[in-house]
Scaffold this active site. Structure first.
Site, short mmCIF file in Angstrom:
data_model
loop_
_atom_site.label_atom_id
_atom_site.label_comp_id
_atom_site.label_asym_id
_atom_site.label_seq_id
_atom_site.Cartn_x
_atom_site.Cartn_y
_atom_site.Cartn_z
N ASP A 177 1.07 -1.26 -0.07
CA ASP A 177 0.07 0.04 -0.02
C ASP A 177 0.82 1.58 -0.14
O ASP A 177 1.61 1.12 0.61
CB ASP A 177 -0.99 -0.25 1.14
N GLU A 194 1.61 -0.79 -4.93
CA GLU A 194 0.56 0.31 -5.47
C GLU A 194 1.80 2.04 -5.45
O GLU A 194 2.08 2.42 -4.70
CB GLU A 194 -0.40 0.49 -4.33
#
Length: 558
Positions: free
Chosen positions: A210, A274
């Site tokens: 993330d 990401e």
């Protein structure tokens, strides 16, 4: 454990994998409390095997106060009670592996929850303490430190700084309940290396990282300095602006330390970022033999509905893939973006285009990430009552991601459509009445349904994937076509009996997508094996109507 025919070696499984994103809160409720959990995931594993995916990516299930749906982690080595226990996780991953499914878990390294023991200790300690040095605490500007340390703003809206009663400020690029870690602190780096090993030891096959481009901030925390007044800057997590808190060169040192850990475990453990950067060349730096295995290709998700837009995105992605010598990724929706059925148009038009986009995506080389429910053709839920929305961004900006997180419909005629056991609590977000026709049970066995389209496409993708296709961008050859039409070919594996024009012959798969305003003649592309629209809806079988796609097989001559 199964091996994708396009990758060849077990350790290369990820290179051509179809990965199914499970937003755990909304996938399946095993205990009847209205929230999805690991027991629910375990119960539905046979569905995912039969769908034809290779792996599951699980959103965070760690201990958390759930301010941001679990992306505010209080304990990285335990399961939140709302999702189950570590024993539930072990049982789930054991069953997944037995079914030939791999498991990717989310790792959230940019920030913790404000209830994490480290941050609790930081709040209890004075300015300048070792406890505060694990985070980014700073004195404010102004005569009495009453102004934030710089002009940074939160992705969720408002300032990126919160002031404490003792006068210091702490940084949070997201919600104030998600304080950013100081990744220049050796204890932070050692902690997350240990967290990786904890889950690798439990058998996870990979990690989705993330905010992978955000952990390092520029020295001195300088202002953005773009002259935009406070509160008016449009801050994007995945934008192209050069910012002092994203895509700093030093972030690559972290991944160069993580890669040997992944490589020390057998079976091809992997990581996908990401991440976003201002140029393709900078994004490519995240991927390579000494860093991460993949980075998400969000340009494909953001492409407008036109042949030119998708052609440009595909060409750019394959060129980037060639730079790093690794396959690209393709994604149409996720838990942070409006579902693509709704993005592409209203009602039937959006679904028609979404089905065509699915065939385009699944025909391309590399790996594919599907978001739960896209195989059902689910639209965005746009009319959720404000009092039920739980996205923290909604309170600060008025915009919400809750509409793409509504729990899946499995069966039945009334909400929550089999999301949990009979007699259980209502789902944490309500599904609309129209979803009764979109449930798994309602679509199963209907050859014209979106679910059966995905099942067939995934079966054919596996059957026709040639060895090595995942890693060779040159496998895509653009074909001459009418304006507004994309057509390309890829080598196909020898056609299984009954699946091709000449059983066992050298063949190629042709994908054609009609973005134009009129039907096109598709008869010369080869033998049709799949169309995005039902056969009863396409009329002349030699034509490909507008906003539809088709797959064809034809023998290779010469």
């Amino acid at each position: 454990m199964s091996v994708s025919p396009a990758s060849g070696r077990p350790e290369d499984w990820w290179k051509a994998a179809v990965v199914y994103q499970v937003y755990v809160r909304s996938f399946a409720d095993g205990d009847g409390d209205g929230t999805g959990d690991l027991a629910g995931v375990r119960d539905r594993l046979p569905y995912l095997r039969d769908l034809g995916v290779d792996a599951l990516w699980l959103t965070p299930f760690y201990r958390s106060p759930m301010v941001d749906g679990g992306y505010d982690v209080a304990d990285y080595r335990d399961v939140d009670p709302s999702f189950g226990t570590l024993a539930d996780f072990d049982a789930m991953i054991g069953d997944a592996h037995a079914l030939g499914l791999r498991i990717i878990v989310d790792i959230v390294p940019n920030h913790t929850s404000d209830t994490h023991p480290w941050f609790v200790a930081a709040l209890a300690s004075p300015p300048g303490s070792a406890e505060r040095d694990r985070y980014l605490f700073r004195d404010g500007r102004g005569a009495d430190g009453e102004l934030p340390p710089n002009d940074w703003e939160s992705i969720f809206g408002g300032p990126a700084w919160t002031r404490l009663p003792d006068g210091q400020w702490y940084l949070h690029l997201f919600d104030p309940a998600q304080p950013d870690l100081n990744w220049r602190h050796p204890e932070v780096r050692a902690e997350f290396e240990d967290v990786l090993r904890f889950w690798l030891d439990r058998g996870v096959d990979g990690f989705r990282i993330d905010v992978a481009h955000g952990m390092i901030k520029a020295d001195g925390l300088p202002d953005v300095g773009d002259g935009v007044p406070a509160g008016q800057r449009q801050v994007e997590l995945l934008g192209r602006a050069r910012l002092p808190y994203f895509d700093q060169d030093e972030v690559h040192d972290i991944y160069r330390a993580w890669r040997p850990i992944l490589d020390s475990y057998p079976g091809g453990r992997m990581a996908v970022a990401e991440a976003w950067a201002e140029t393709p060349q900078r994004l490519a730096r995240y991927v390579g033999p000494d860093e991460l295995h993949q980075a998400f290709n969000f340009d494909f998700l953001d492409a407008s509905w036109s042949a030119d837009s998708f052609r440009k995105v595909v060409d750019t992605a394959l060129a980037e893939s060639a730079i790093v010598g690794a396959p690209t990724t393709w994604v149409l929706s996720n838990h942070d973006k409006q579902r693509h059925v709704t993005r592409y148009g209203d009602g039937a038009l959006g679904l028609r285009r979404a089905r065509a986009a699915a065939l385009l995506m699944l025909a391309l080389p590399g790996s594919v990430y599907l978001y739960q429910g896209e195989e059902l053709g689910l639209p965005e839920v746009l009319d959720l009552p404000d009092e039920l929305r739980q996205d923290p961004a909604f309170r600060r900006t008025g915009e919400s991601r809750d509409g793409c997180r509504v729990p899946l419909p499995w069966s039945g005629d009334v909400p929550p459509y089999g999301f949990g056991p009979a007699g259980g609590a209502p789902a944490w977000l309500p599904a609309p009445p129209t979803w009764r026709a979109l449930s798994v049970a309602a679509q199963t066995g209907d050859p014209d349904s979106t679910l059966e389209l995905y099942r067939t496409a995934l079966r054919l993708r596996r059957a026709h994937a040639p060895a090595g296709a995942a890693t060779d961008p040159g496998q895509v050859t653009w074909l001459e076509s009418e304006p507004g039409v994309l057509a390309f070919s890829r080598p196909a594996a020898a056609a299984p009996p009954g699946e091709g024009p000449v059983d066992g012959a050298r063949a190629e798969l042709v994908c054609v997508v009609n973005f134009g305003s009129a039907p096109v003649d598709a008869g010369y592309y080869g033998t049709p094996i799949l169309r995005s629209q039902p056969s009863t809806a396409t009329g002349d079988q030699a034509e490909l109507p507008t906003d539809t796609a088709g797959w064809f097989i034809r023998p290779v001559t010469g």
